[in-house]
Motif scaffolding. Structure first.
Motif, mmCIF file in Angstrom:
data_model
loop_
_atom_site.group_PDB
_atom_site.id
_atom_site.type_symbol
_atom_site.label_atom_id
_atom_site.label_comp_id
_atom_site.label_asym_id
_atom_site.label_seq_id
_atom_site.Cartn_x
_atom_site.Cartn_y
_atom_site.Cartn_z
ATOM 1 N N PHE A 221 -7.590 9.992 -1.934
ATOM 2 C CA PHE A 221 -6.368 9.226 -1.676
ATOM 3 C C PHE A 221 -6.225 8.094 -2.688
ATOM 4 O O PHE A 221 -5.177 7.917 -3.302
ATOM 5 N N TYR A 222 -7.290 7.343 -2.892
ATOM 6 C CA TYR A 222 -7.237 6.167 -3.762
ATOM 7 C C TYR A 222 -7.036 6.552 -5.225
ATOM 8 O O TYR A 222 -6.430 5.805 -5.984
ATOM 9 N N SER B 273 -0.177 11.498 -2.045
ATOM 10 C CA SER B 273 -0.941 10.468 -1.367
ATOM 11 C C SER B 273 0.027 9.511 -0.697
ATOM 12 O O SER B 273 1.105 9.245 -1.219
ATOM 13 N N ASN B 274 -0.363 9.007 0.476
ATOM 14 C CA ASN B 274 0.523 8.111 1.192
ATOM 15 C C ASN B 274 -0.328 7.100 1.957
ATOM 16 O O ASN B 274 -1.095 7.482 2.846
ATOM 17 N N ALA B 275 -0.180 5.834 1.618
ATOM 18 C CA ALA B 275 -0.986 4.785 2.244
ATOM 19 C C ALA B 275 -0.681 4.662 3.735
ATOM 20 O O ALA B 275 -1.592 4.427 4.540
ATOM 21 N N PHE C 298 -7.633 2.467 2.051
ATOM 22 C CA PHE C 298 -8.817 3.102 1.451
ATOM 23 C C PHE C 298 -10.101 2.654 2.150
ATOM 24 O O PHE C 298 -10.977 3.467 2.449
ATOM 25 N N GLU D 282 -3.142 7.260 -5.487
ATOM 26 C CA GLU D 282 -2.188 6.217 -5.097
ATOM 27 C C GLU D 282 -2.282 5.023 -6.053
ATOM 28 O O GLU D 282 -3.369 4.657 -6.481
ATOM 29 N N THR E 258 -2.815 -0.195 -0.152
ATOM 30 C CA THR E 258 -3.628 0.991 -0.454
ATOM 31 C C THR E 258 -5.107 0.665 -0.397
ATOM 32 O O THR E 258 -5.901 1.479 0.072
ATOM 33 N N THR E 259 -5.483 -0.504 -0.838
ATOM 34 C CA THR E 259 -6.893 -0.904 -0.787
ATOM 35 C C THR E 259 -7.360 -1.031 0.661
ATOM 36 O O THR E 259 -8.450 -0.574 1.013
ATOM 37 N N THR F 135 -2.479 7.460 5.581
ATOM 38 C CA THR F 135 -3.920 7.161 5.582
ATOM 39 C C THR F 135 -4.238 6.079 6.603
ATOM 40 O O THR F 135 -5.205 6.196 7.369
ATOM 41 N N PRO G 50 -2.654 1.331 -7.078
ATOM 42 C CA PRO G 50 -3.378 0.275 -6.359
ATOM 43 C C PRO G 50 -2.471 -0.879 -5.914
ATOM 44 O O PRO G 50 -1.741 -1.446 -6.717
ATOM 45 N N THR G 51 -2.503 -1.150 -4.610
ATOM 46 C CA THR G 51 -1.826 -2.303 -4.020
ATOM 47 C C THR G 51 -2.766 -2.853 -2.957
ATOM 48 O O THR G 51 -3.792 -2.236 -2.645
#
Length: 163
Positions: free
Chosen positions: A84-85, A142-144, A98, A88, A94-95, A147, A90-91
């Motif tokens: 995923f990470y 990928s989708n934060a 993750f 995607e 997202t972190t 996740t 990085p924001t």
């Protein structure tokens, strides 16, 4: 001798699960993201059979249960989170997603090991969550939010019927 061999069979499947997760992480680190996703699917197959074999062969053990959970954290927690990470941008969100995914997966596994259920799961199994993440990875999607949602569903008190 034969008894020792029979007792080892389910644990060999569990090690297949773990090694599939390690291969997924390795392929991910080398940029082969779809192959990494395929190895997560392979982990699910190994995970599906290890417990069933242990019960069928009547060789259940605490060692096997613990080994299974450790393998699941790598192959169905860390490997999907890394996939995923890698996909995607990085924001902060997202972190957080993750970090949350393998953490909630570990909490869910620990809770199940302490208080197993019969006929249902309490919370989304890490196997199902890892499958969703692998399916997204196959399509390089990928989708934060998804996740994050899967992470929360793993520790919610929702009952999910076992297959």
């Amino acid at each position: 001798m034969l008894n020792h061999l029979v007792r080892a069979v389910p644990n060999l499947f569990t090690l297949g699960n773990l090694l599939s997760g390690v291969f997924s992480i390795t392929f991910n680190m080398n940029g082969y993201l779809q192959i990494a996703a395929i190895f997560i699917f392979l982990s699910v197959i190994f995970d599906f059979f290890d417990g069933r074999l242990a019960r069928r062969l009547k060789v259940n053990s605490e060692f096997g249960v613990e080994l299974d959970s450790l393998a699941d954290i790598v192959s169905l927690g860390v490997a999907p989170a890394l996939l995923f990470y890698s996909l995607e941008a990085p924001t902060v969100f997202t972190t957080i997603a993750f970090m949350l995914f393998p953490t909630m997966g570990a909490l869910r596994l620990a809770k199940f090991n302490v208080k197993p259920t019969k006929g249902y799961f309490m919370g989304l199994p890490i196997t199902a969550a890892g499958l969703v993440m692998a399916a997204m990875g196959i399509f390089l999607y990928s989708n934060a939010f998804v996740t994050f949602l899967l992470s929360i569903l793993m520790v919610t008190p929702v009952r999910i019927k076992k297959l």
